[in-house]
Enzyme design. Structure first.
Site, PDB file in Angstrom:
ATOM      1  N   HIS A   1      -1.435   0.361  -9.886  1.00  0.00           N
ATOM      2  CA  HIS A   1      -2.050  -0.646  -9.006  1.00  0.00           C
ATOM      3  C   HIS A   1      -2.399  -1.889  -9.838  1.00  0.00           C
ATOM      4  O   HIS A   1      -3.546  -2.346  -9.881  1.00  0.00           O
ATOM      5  CB  HIS A   1      -3.302  -0.078  -8.329  1.00  0.00           C
ATOM      6  CG  HIS A   1      -3.718  -0.834  -7.107  1.00  0.00           C
ATOM      7  ND1 HIS A   1      -4.138  -0.226  -5.941  1.00  0.00           N
ATOM      8  CD2 HIS A   1      -3.781  -2.172  -6.843  1.00  0.00           C
ATOM      9  CE1 HIS A   1      -4.439  -1.144  -5.047  1.00  0.00           C
ATOM     10  NE2 HIS A   1      -4.237  -2.343  -5.571  1.00  0.00           N
TER      11      HIS A   1
ATOM     12  N   ARG B   1       0.836  -1.190   0.000  1.00  0.00           N
ATOM     13  CA  ARG B   1       0.000   0.000   0.000  1.00  0.00           C
ATOM     14  C   ARG B   1       0.875   1.246   0.000  1.00  0.00           C
ATOM     15  O   ARG B   1       1.902   1.299   0.668  1.00  0.00           O
ATOM     16  CB  ARG B   1      -0.930   0.015   1.224  1.00  0.00           C
ATOM     17  CG  ARG B   1      -2.179  -0.824   1.071  1.00  0.00           C
ATOM     18  CD  ARG B   1      -3.096  -0.307  -0.051  1.00  0.00           C
ATOM     19  NE  ARG B   1      -4.316  -1.074  -0.217  1.00  0.00           N
ATOM     20  CZ  ARG B   1      -4.501  -2.049  -1.114  1.00  0.00           C
ATOM     21  NH1 ARG B   1      -3.535  -2.398  -1.928  1.00  0.00           N
ATOM     22  NH2 ARG B   1      -5.667  -2.662  -1.206  1.00  0.00           N
TER      23      ARG B   1
HETATM   24  P1  NDP Z   1      -2.060 -10.646   5.014  1.00  0.00           P
HETATM   25  O1  NDP Z   1      -2.952 -10.005   6.015  1.00  0.00           O
HETATM   26  O2  NDP Z   1      -2.231 -12.081   4.716  1.00  0.00           O
HETATM   27  O3  NDP Z   1      -0.532 -10.448   5.463  1.00  0.00           O
HETATM   28  C1  NDP Z   1      -0.056  -9.257   5.976  1.00  0.00           C
HETATM   29  C2  NDP Z   1       1.388  -9.460   6.403  1.00  0.00           C
HETATM   30  O4  NDP Z   1       1.898  -8.201   6.866  1.00  0.00           O
HETATM   31  C3  NDP Z   1       1.521 -10.448   7.563  1.00  0.00           C
HETATM   32  O5  NDP Z   1       2.681 -11.210   7.409  1.00  0.00           O
HETATM   33  C4  NDP Z   1       1.664  -9.535   8.775  1.00  0.00           C
HETATM   34  O6  NDP Z   1       2.380 -10.078   9.857  1.00  0.00           O
HETATM   35  C5  NDP Z   1       2.442  -8.391   8.169  1.00  0.00           C
HETATM   36  N1  NDP Z   1       2.272  -7.180   8.972  1.00  0.00           N
HETATM   37  C6  NDP Z   1       1.140  -6.502   9.230  1.00  0.00           C
HETATM   38  N2  NDP Z   1       1.398  -5.474  10.053  1.00  0.00           N
HETATM   39  C7  NDP Z   1       2.720  -5.522  10.316  1.00  0.00           C
HETATM   40  C8  NDP Z   1       3.577  -4.754  11.124  1.00  0.00           C
HETATM   41  N3  NDP Z   1       3.133  -3.705  11.830  1.00  0.00           N
HETATM   42  N4  NDP Z   1       4.869  -5.090  11.196  1.00  0.00           N
HETATM   43  C9  NDP Z   1       5.346  -6.177  10.500  1.00  0.00           C
HETATM   44  N5  NDP Z   1       4.578  -6.944   9.705  1.00  0.00           N
HETATM   45  C10 NDP Z   1       3.272  -6.617   9.627  1.00  0.00           C
HETATM   46  O7  NDP Z   1      -2.175  -9.766   3.691  1.00  0.00           O
HETATM   47  P2  NDP Z   1      -1.892 -10.235   2.198  1.00  0.00           P
HETATM   48  O8  NDP Z   1      -0.539 -10.834   2.152  1.00  0.00           O
HETATM   49  O9  NDP Z   1      -3.025 -11.008   1.666  1.00  0.00           O
HETATM   50  O10 NDP Z   1      -1.899  -8.841   1.445  1.00  0.00           O
HETATM   51  C11 NDP Z   1      -0.988  -7.835   1.815  1.00  0.00           C
HETATM   52  C12 NDP Z   1      -1.355  -6.534   1.135  1.00  0.00           C
HETATM   53  O11 NDP Z   1      -1.025  -6.587  -0.249  1.00  0.00           O
HETATM   54  C13 NDP Z   1      -2.849  -6.197   1.124  1.00  0.00           C
HETATM   55  O12 NDP Z   1      -3.261  -5.661   2.364  1.00  0.00           O
HETATM   56  C14 NDP Z   1      -2.906  -5.164   0.028  1.00  0.00           C
HETATM   57  O13 NDP Z   1      -2.639  -3.913   0.617  1.00  0.00           O
HETATM   58  C15 NDP Z   1      -1.751  -5.537  -0.889  1.00  0.00           C
HETATM   59  N6  NDP Z   1      -2.217  -6.005  -2.202  1.00  0.00           N
HETATM   60  C16 NDP Z   1      -1.842  -5.286  -3.304  1.00  0.00           C
HETATM   61  C17 NDP Z   1      -2.228  -5.689  -4.551  1.00  0.00           C
HETATM   62  C18 NDP Z   1      -1.762  -4.950  -5.753  1.00  0.00           C
HETATM   63  O14 NDP Z   1      -2.296  -5.181  -6.849  1.00  0.00           O
HETATM   64  N7  NDP Z   1      -0.782  -4.088  -5.637  1.00  0.00           N
HETATM   65  C19 NDP Z   1      -3.075  -6.876  -4.755  1.00  0.00           C
HETATM   66  C20 NDP Z   1      -3.390  -7.568  -3.536  1.00  0.00           C
HETATM   67  C21 NDP Z   1      -2.950  -7.136  -2.310  1.00  0.00           C
HETATM   68  P3  NDP Z   1       1.875 -11.431  10.611  1.00  0.00           P
HETATM   69  O15 NDP Z   1       2.192 -12.549   9.649  1.00  0.00           O
HETATM   70  O16 NDP Z   1       2.689 -11.489  11.815  1.00  0.00           O
HETATM   71  O17 NDP Z   1       0.416 -11.263  10.843  1.00  0.00           O
HETATM   72  C1  OXD Z   2      -5.712  -4.999  -3.495  1.00  0.00           C
HETATM   73  C2  OXD Z   2      -6.204  -5.817  -4.572  1.00  0.00           C
HETATM   74  O1  OXD Z   2      -6.081  -5.201  -2.344  1.00  0.00           O
HETATM   75  O2  OXD Z   2      -6.105  -5.368  -5.718  1.00  0.00           O
HETATM   76  O3  OXD Z   2      -4.906  -4.123  -3.797  1.00  0.00           O
HETATM   77  O4  OXD Z   2      -6.657  -6.932  -4.311  1.00  0.00           O
END
Ligand code: NDP
Ligand code: OXD
Length: 309
Positions: free
Chosen positions: A272, A224
């Site tokens: 994006h 993000r």
């Molecule tokens: P998840 O919720 O499965 O994973 C999030 C990860 O981030 C976890 O490993 C979590 O740690 C870690 N995390 C969260 N907060 C912190 C912190 N404060 N410090 C350290 N680590 C942290 O999310 P996803 O992997 O499914 O997706 C991640 C993001 O990818 C989405 O929220 C979205 O913003 C982005 N995204 C972007 C897309 C694009 O097209 N660019 C498409 C899809 C997603 P822990 O394992 O310990 O919980």
């Molecule tokens: C996002 C998506 O969360 O595209 O960014 O799924």
């Protein structure tokens, strides 16, 4: 009983056709034609209008048409007692991984330098460090970050992963918590952020973090936008502390035309586009989750109100 579909740029006709086949007992209402608000049990949303979701008193779940939920939570009136179900489908996980790989190779093999040279007609080959001498730091080891980390490890990169709680991922050295972030940044030649936006991650990658990164290293952000401090990133690039950045997500999307990222010679902007939602695989996952809720089972993955992701 009905399902509300609220995704301004989505292919509403296709979703309506698919739901008519897969869940024929439910009316499929396309925003703004919502029908009777009392009938709406499920809201399928991407960036729903602020204030809309509180209008449905019988909502059983809000289903995000995306992995992140910040597009829903920007609305302060989102009902607090209704679960928000995230979307993590295999196709977008695969595409996110390929996207991350593209940029890692772009930097590892100097393609960014060749693009610059082509503009000036320069024929000059550059040596490059072998994959085994590159260290990929993956920030966020969730549904997206873990397969990305695994993919790089399988290709022969050294991989470090960082998350909030400690993880164990084969062939990946895992770090956890803020105290361990500097080590990940200091060792990585390419940092890939797949972090969600939360109160803890907003502004996390700032001037202090950039100064902890290896000199000349690269940054890829597919999580993000607000996780990065834009002005600090530009300063780090201009000072040469960072070699280049590939950015897919931004504070404001679409990225405003006057934003300096557009014209910066070492910033690569994509709209994006890293892991866009693919209709059919998303529909299958969402229909599956509605089926679970109807049977009294828990949908997956559910956005965690306490953690904010
Ligand atoms: P998840 O919720 O499965 O994973 C999030 C990860 O981030 C976890 O490993 C979590 O740690 C870690 N995390 C969260 N907060 C912190 C912190 N404060 N410090 C350290 N680590 C942290 O999310 P996803 O992997 O499914 O997706 C991640 C993001 O990818 C989405 O929220 C979205 O913003 C982005 N995204 C972007 C897309 C694009 O097209 N660019 C498409 C899809 C997603 P822990 O394992 O310990 O919980
Ligand atoms: C996002 C998506 O969360 O595209 O960014 O799924």
């Amino acid at each position: 009983m009905s399902i509300l579909f609220s995704w301004e740029n989505g292919n509403a006709d296709l979703w309506q056709r698919e739901f008519a086949t897969r869940l024929p007992s439910q009316q499929f209402q396309i925003f703004p034609d919502v029908g009777a608000v009392d009938d709406v049990e499920y809201a399928l949303v991407w960036m729903p209008p602020i204030g809309d979701l509180k209008r449905y008193p019988n909502l059983k779940a809000i289903l995000s048409i995306g992995a992140g939920c910040d597009h829903i939570l920007r609305d302060p009136d989102v009902p607090k007692n209704v679960p928000i179900v995230r979307l993590v489908d295999d196709v977008s996980v695969r595409d996110m991984s390929h996207f991350a790989l593209h940029w890692a190779l772009h930097f590892q093999r100097n393609f960014y330098l060749y693009a610059e040279q082509q503009r000036d007609g320069i024929w000059q080959r550059h040596s490059y460090r072998d994959i085994s001498q590159h260290c990929i730091g993956v920030l966020g080891l969730g549904g997206m970050g873990t397969p990305i980390a695994r993919m790089f490890a399988n290709l022969g990169f050294e991989v470090l992963g960082w998350s909030r709680g400690r993880k164990a991922v084969d062939a990946v050295t895992c770090f956890a918590g803020l105290d361990e972030l500097p080590e990940v940044l200091a060792k990585s030649t390419i940092v890939i952020s797949v972090l969600p936006l939360t109160s803890e991650t907003a502004g996390l990658l700032n001037c202090d973090r950039f100064s902890q990164m290896k000199a000349g290293s690269f940054l890829v952000n597919i999580g993000r936008g607000p996780v990065i401090n834009d002005a600090n990133l530009i300063a780090a690039l201009d000072e040469g502390q960072l070699g280049a950045a590939a950015l897919d997500v931004f504070d404001v999307e679409p990225l405003p035309t006057e934003h300096p990222f557009w014209k910066h010679p070492r910033v690569y902007v994509t709209p994006h586009a890293a892991g866009p939602t693919k209709d059919i695989s998303a529909i299958k996952q969402i229909v599956g989750n509605i089926g679970k809720i109807e049977k009294g089972e828990d949908p997956h993955p559910v956005w965690n109100r306490q953690l904010g992701y």
